[in-house]
Design an enzyme around this catalytic site. Structure first.
Site: not given
Ligand code: NAD
Length: 439
Positions: A107
């Protein structure tokens, strides 16, 4: 906070190692990262130089590095720290074990608020960061492959690929520069289906779990879902959940969200949130047809399913008692703090853990990486790539939840505990081969 995320993660790993009666080296290996690379660089922001540090953590690679790379996301967020990234790299090692992907866990990230820099400044940060990672000799299709995470997207991934390719003209060190990152735009060596792969895999597992357990048969045919986070994972989950027969009653982003107990019109919400292409809105504020809801109220909503798709430790010991969902799905890595799991279990709330639930992203990343490295598939002329990706994704994600569910029945334990145990058992077996340990 980030130290707590890492400390709780290590404690959970230790518990499983002890339960397995594993030799001491296994816990020693799993509790520490292989390496943490930090590279400082400068970019002019708003006319003044600013110093950034990119951190890349390699956790454990149970396979031969150089043939099978480390794999993991790249996060741009102000809360990024070495400890947080280490905990997420551990998650990645476990996810790859559950999905049977020959990758080690990694990561990376920069402590950066994306909204504090302009679009062109973000491009410069991306380029400089790629140069630093190249200099550290870790951005390589056989050593370390990056993918999108919070605050990064297809544009950032393309920026890295573009810069690495440019510099590679001189050194010619990397044979397939497209394979240094996944999650690229489809027009630039990406793969169809990567954007919503995490969301799609998560919903496949949720539906499969409901079938396997039979516990939720009595719930109405269109179970209600509340989703925290409306970025890549959350927004796609909302759209696909509505398409797959769920009633999405609440969504939120960092500033709060929307609630309608009768179900939200997700297409309308999505259009409102995104706004016109030249004037992105990125707020739910002003949307009619739903009430406003804060994030802590959303977590405590009366709903069949609660999907965490934002940040880590959103459910902790402090608020776990307020959760009223039947099933909590961790789209977000470490969305539920490990020490809150017992409280949820006592309240008969099932948690589908992130190391299983969100593997979809890395599964499709594997396909993208393989394709970029020139791996051909037999079906190439028979079924279109989009369909092939979907089939591959659903068969792997279904297998992940089946394996975890079977393990939980075998062990009479919760899904999070069974998933971690299964992952560590598989890593242990592979490490024994790699390091020639006798047991
Ligand atoms: P992103 O940046 O696209 O979206 C994050 C979202 O969370 C946004 O809508 C933001 O406004 C919201 N957010 C941020 N802080 C917040 C808070 N304190 N309370 C409520 N909402 C909040 O990120 P993403 O890629 O969608 O990732 C989200 C989660 O999923 C992370 O934990 C990431 O590690 C995990 N993840 C993502 C992927 C991927 O393919 N993108 C894969 C596996 C896991």
């Amino acid at each position: 906070m980030s130290q707590d995320v890492l400390a709780q993660k290590i404690a959970a790993i230790q518990k499983v190692c002890e339960e397995m009666n594993a030799p001491a080296w296994l816990f020693e290996e799993l509790r520490k990262p292989k390496s943490i690379v930090k590279r400082k660089f400068r970019v002019d922001i708003n006319g003044a130089p600013r110093v950034f540090t990119v951190i890349r953590v390699h956790h454990v690679n149970p396979f031969p590095t150089g043939a099978c790379p480390y794999k993991g996301g790249l996060r741009f967020h102000p809360a990024v720290t070495e400890e947080l990234l280490t905990a997420f790299a551990m998650d990645m090692t476990e996810k790859c074990a559950l999905a049977d992907l020959q990758f080690g866990g990694a990561k990376g990230g920069i402590a950066l608020d994306r909204d504090s820099v302009s679009h062109s400044e973000l491009g410069l940060i991306t380029e400089k960061m790629a140069e630093e990672l190249l200099k550290a000799n870790i951005l390589d299709p056989d050593i370390d492959v990056l993918g999108p995470d919070v605050g990064t997207d297809a544009e950032v991934m393309f920026g890295i690929y573009n810069r690495v390719s440019d510099l590679n003209q001189i050194s010619r060190r990397i044979a397939n520069t497209a394979a240094v990152v996944t999650g690229k735009p489809v027009e630039h060596q990406g793969i169809p289906g990567r954007e919503d792969a995490t969301a799609s895999g998560l919903l496949t597992q949720l539906t499969k779990y409901r079938d396997l357990s039979g516990r939720f048969k009595e719930r109405h045919p269109k179970p209600t879902v509340a989703i925290q986070g409306f970025g890549n994972v959350g927004a796609h989950t909302a759209r696909l959940a509505a398409m797959r027969g769920y009633t999405v009653i609440a969504v939120s982003d960092v500033n709060g969200g929307l609630y309608n107990p009768a179900g939200l019109d997700i297409r309308a919400v999505d259009e409102w949130y995104n706004g016109p292409p030249d004037q992105p809105r990125h707020t739910f504020h002003g949307f009619s047809g739903a009430d406003a809801i804060g994030n802590s109220d959303l977590l405590a909503l009366e709903t069949d399913i609660l999907i965490l798709a934002a940040m880590e430790h959103q459910i902790t010991k402090e608020n776990a008692g307020a959760v009223r969902a039947w099933i909590v799905v961790e789209g977000a890595n470490e969305g539920v703090a490990p020490d809150a799991l017992d409280i949820l279990a006592e309240n008969d709330i099932t948690v589908i853990p992130g190391i299983a639930a969100n593997v979809g992203g890395v599964v499709v990343s594997f396909l993208e990486w393989s394709k970029n490295r020139g791996v051909r598939r037999h079906e190439v002329d028979r079924i279109p790539e989009t369909l092939w990706v979907q089939q591959y994704l659903s068969s792997i994600t279904e297998k992940v939840i089946r394996d975890v569910y079977r393990k939980s029945v075998e062990m009479s334990s919760t899904l999070p505990h069974a998933a971690l145990r299964l992952a560590i058992e598989r890593i242990y077996t592979r490490l024994k081969w790699k390091h020639r340990y006798s047991h």
